[in-house]
Design a protein around this motif. Structure first.
Motif, PDB file in Angstrom:
ATOM      1  N   UNK A 159       0.775  -1.235   0.000  1.00 16.53           N
ATOM      2  CA  UNK A 159       0.000   0.000   0.000  1.00 16.53           C
ATOM      3  C   UNK A 159       0.802   1.279   0.000  1.00 16.53           C
ATOM      4  N   UNK A 160       2.042   1.217   0.410  1.00 17.19           N
ATOM      5  CA  UNK A 160       2.853   2.438   0.448  1.00 17.19           C
ATOM      6  C   UNK A 160       4.273   2.139  -0.013  1.00 17.19           C
ATOM      7  N   UNK A 161       4.391   1.221  -0.930  1.00 15.70           N
ATOM      8  CA  UNK A 161       5.701   0.917  -1.504  1.00 15.70           C
ATOM      9  C   UNK A 161       6.066   2.027  -2.487  1.00 15.70           C
ATOM     10  N   UNK A 162       7.341   2.175  -2.819  1.00 15.45           N
ATOM     11  CA  UNK A 162       7.714   3.218  -3.778  1.00 15.45           C
ATOM     12  C   UNK A 162       6.915   3.153  -5.085  1.00 15.45           C
ATOM     13  N   UNK A 163       6.600   1.969  -5.553  1.00 13.28           N
ATOM     14  CA  UNK A 163       5.828   1.886  -6.795  1.00 13.28           C
ATOM     15  C   UNK A 163       4.464   2.558  -6.629  1.00 13.28           C
ATOM     16  N   UNK A 164       3.945   2.517  -5.419  1.00  8.42           N
ATOM     17  CA  UNK A 164       2.626   3.101  -5.174  1.00  8.42           C
ATOM     18  C   UNK A 164       2.655   4.628  -5.264  1.00  8.42           C
TER      19      UNK A 164
END
Lengths: 431, 431, 431
Positions: free
Chosen positions: B263-268
């Protein structure tokens, strides 16, 4: 150590600023030394420093700037600029230079503000050798062609980079850092206001019979002074729990608090709380990595919890970094109010007691310790007991008394009294 | 490796989809192999796989589906369904069957959509042996009693479960995973659009002279292909720092980004940022454990930071999983825009540089490193300096440049230039 | 162990309260022992205790209070107070005293409520030796001068501080603590209501064929009983995962839930969820370190996740701690509803299953385990599959089923059925 004279009112603060005003300061040299020596007659400030050329982190200590005089004389003999009248006229840290130049040769050495043509700007050239004059733009525009006489009697010599330091030990080795810059020449708000308020605060705290925390005041040449102190006191930085950079404390503007890089350090709560208590408005601003020396204290290798409390922030008032930042621009009442604000912050930090419940398992039996009503149901002292229960319950090392007061909704004084009573009874200890 | 042909426009992407369209794909067998072989003529895609029966986590590799033809003939000789015309007509992974049945015997083997009576549905039976036809419901309703002739020439045989994989090494071993499913038969948006856009992106990245990150493209049979890859590449999964599952990239709808399980990964953050930069609207949706193969990558034993970027999500357009998802349904401009979106994400991830300040204690002396205005107060280059100060201050291993740009409010390019200048001066290094 | 009689309705709960009502309880002595013995006829409650004088954290076990009678007779022979009629009349834990005193000598020993002149207050003097009577203020005001006869037949003797404890082992050693105070004399809501509801709940849980969790019921003298139990069961406290302090469960008011000190423990979610499920309104309140024995369980050295579920909180109804808190004040329906509420909390906690996906890498192949539709696209059972996917994906040790239901938006029953199915298939195990 010289005799310490008290500074107690806006008038005396302003008078001290007036004495400091004409001294031709820079980051090094006799001007800053004389400034610090004068401050040291009011507070237990020790002069410290390092030799020119000493490596300091990515920097090195500059040579001393010995400035004697600077005059620019027009072809018609008129004195265009004389640093004896206003020392902003000389490019700060200027090399010496004597010669006669044409207007065209002179122009690259003249600094002015086209958009504020009446004002003399403050300009420096610390790290590139140069000489120059700062003038009102209108004066620059009026210069007639012809041969100008430049006489700057100044030199750079090996010596010391110095700063002032007042260390006021407290019961705890935990430190509060107050830092202010002492290098700016003839300008009142930036930063004689910071110097006099910090000197007064240091004097006041030195005179207190008891300090819970240790206080360290730094009067440092901007940037290089903070760098020098950090470079030479890395171990001491570990003790710094709270800090503020002080400057711009004499103008009539509202307080502005710039948060520490961490953004939620105790100082970031203590300052708004202190000002709220005084009924002073305060604008809260996020950290940015420029401004005053908080940028050095907050460099990622140190990341100290140091915010900055000013009145109108740098660069946001038209007098900033010009000769209009004069003694009329700073108000005795503003200086006195700033001292009160910093004092209130100190009181917040002193009051910011983190205690530890010595009987953390179950509630202690308050009655046994003389802290309880003997007849259950008697309403007298009920609030006092609630306060004790809150303090006992939350004194787990994570909550200070102010936080306990906020969470419980009880008056801070009541919470404080409860803590005192519990300490007296051996149930609570300062953490 | 075959010669790689460039795919550069919506028209060529659409043309490639058109070539792939009639191939009778399934999760295994000649159809998917032919598909991957065709993609491999455009990008450096290697065919990999495991033998039928190989245990794969909780699954095992299926046998190959060899499908040749499927016809259903009515009592009156009319051809009701012929997979040669539309391969959705055959139940995907159907067993072979030849025989004559009454309408009643036939009915359990007919699949249709009562609520969308004109459409041929897409149905599969991978893990239970069955045969069948998919028909418009209207056609099913019109079937007359009598004897029907079924001729499904198909078989399951031992062979391989295969997938396509393009591994494009970068300067860093940190990987970006792009995964798309390659098993769906004659449907354009789901998922020829994903196949052609990913193939084009792989081709494009392979041709780049420099890649900071390593890119891994997977063209996998849905579910079992992702399972197979995960089962056989567990060590490699540790290198995956960012990932996207691609599908549904040809319809005219707006982009939808489904967040990673974390939910809050860099990809997000990178995907919305990339699309914002392109001026593309994007709906952000929370992770749910169904959809495409992100569900496998996000299974709790792997929990990879893999989101999914599509246009209209699966199941939310009426053409979904029917013969209406045809070549007219996908738009060249939409395919080209999808490629641009993925390219922008790549650029975000490439730009996502985490640097480390090599002089973290105090600010470095920018002037010494040729990075500072020599005269204080000169406004030229001021913003550039602020950018350097922000980069130095926040390059503590926790902040990437884009985050620094967002926090400082400075233009990303300016922040990037500042980082480059600082790297050039030896003050900053890639983390 | 005595035979356990069932308590099943508001009427039987009220009847039990009526039997307990006249017993002259205090924190120690025959009254509390008789009370616990009576409760033990209904639930498997064991009497435990420590000898008088035993050090207990910061406290020590009091001596036993043996109370026989207390009468105050006016100069005119009228009986002003007789504890045989209402045992609140005697100062709880009063020393014995016999003598004749003038009204002025008597006054310091009389306790009344000037603002509620008709009511007899409840007053105690546990930790300071004193004797006294509690009277309606109107009665105190009406006392004529003259000599009063005081006859309090009471003594303190060495003995035991006792409490009742029911330990109901579950499949898991993780414990739920229910605690209620058993020391208050003749008052119905505070706290016969707590005693009877907790006794009924213990009886009910004891009779359950299966308990996932272990339940521990404590019937403790207020404060000192909780202290005593904590002091003597420190190791056991490590097993307590959830807890509630029960009291004030018979008045007609709405439920109030006071959160645990942690504020976000599972119990803090389970209680509102349970009451919502019952359609019962509930006021949620923050933790404060006073009230009932939650203050002991939440002392920082234990910090157990123990909240408190009551109807109208203590002190907020006028009958509180007076003789108006009588058997008419508690309603059978309220008692029965309170039992239902606690039962619902138990059900929440029992249902609060944290499972672990045994095939966390990739999704398991549901079909292989008999959990999947054989034909893809068949909509029957679709929701059931989604529930299984959610349960598999989030069963990583951090999410309980209720949380999974909230996050997925699926009905809790569906999520539970999915978990059951997955457990049945060997794909999931209780954590």
């Amino acid at each position: 150590m010289p005799t310490v004279l008290p500074l107690s009112s806006g008038a005396t603060l302003h008078a001290l600023a007036a004495r400091l005003y004409p001294i031709p300061r820079s980051i090094t040299g006799p001007g800053v030394q004389e400034t610090l020596a004068l401050l040291a007659t009011h507070a237990p400030i020790r002069i410290d420093g390092v030799a020119s050329g000493t490596p300091l982190l990515d920097w090195e200590a500059p040579r001393e700037w010995v400035f004697r005089s600077a005059r620019l004389v027009a072809p018609d003999g008129r004195v265009v600029a004389d640093a004896a009248l206003q020392n902003l006229h000389v490019l700060n840290f200027s090399t010496g230079f004597h010669g006669r130049l044409s207007l065209e040769e002179l122009r690259p050495h003249l600094f002015s503000l086209p958009d504020r043509p009446e004002r003399i700007p403050y300009r420096t050239s610390y790290y590139r050798e140069n000489w120059g004059f700062c003038l009102p733009h209108r004066a620059v525009e009026a210069l007639a062609p012809g041969e100008y006489e430049v006489a700057i009697d100044a030199e750079h010599r090996d010596g010391r980079l110095v700063w002032g330091e007042a260390l006021l030990p407290g019961e705890s080795a935990e430190e509060v850092l107050f830092s202010t810059h002492c290098c700016h020449p003839q300008m009142a708000n930036d930063n004689l206001s910071g110097l006099v308020v910090m000197t007064a605060l240091a004097a006041e705290l030195a005179a207190r019979p008891r300090r819970r925390l240790t206080y360290r005041f730094l009067f440092v040449p901007g940037t290089i002074g903070a760098i020098a102190w950090l470079a030479t006191h890395e171990a001491e930085t570990k003790q710094i729990r709270h800090g503020l950079v002080a400057a711009g404390l004499g103008d009539g503007g509202a307080f502005h608090y710039k948060k520490s890089r961490r953004g939620a350090a105790p100082i970031d709560f203590a300052v708004p709380r202190a000002l709220r208590r005084l009924g002073e408005a305060v604008e809260i601003e996020e950290f940015v990595p420029f401004g005053y020396d908080e940028r050095q204290y907050a460099s990622p290798g140190f990341d100290l919890p140091v915010g900055s409390l000013t009145r109108t922030p740098w660069g946001r008032y038209p007098e900033y970094h010009t000769d209009a930042d004069d003694l009329d621009f700073i108000l005795p009442a503003a200086l006195e109010g700033s001292l009160a604000a910093y004092r209130a912050v100190v009181d917040e930090l002193e009051a910011r007691q983190v205690y530890r419940n010595l009987h953390p398992k179950g509630e202690p039996r308050l009655g046994k310790h003389g802290l309880y009503r003997s007849i259950g149901g008697d309403e007298a002292g009920r609030e006092r007991e609630l306060a004790m229960l809150w303090v006992l319950n939350l004194s787990d090392g994570n909550h200070d008394l102010a936080t306990i007061a906020e969470r419980s909704g009880l008056a801070p004084e009541l919470v404080r009294e409860a803590a005192d009573a519990l300490v007296g009874a051996g149930l609570l200890a300062r953490d």
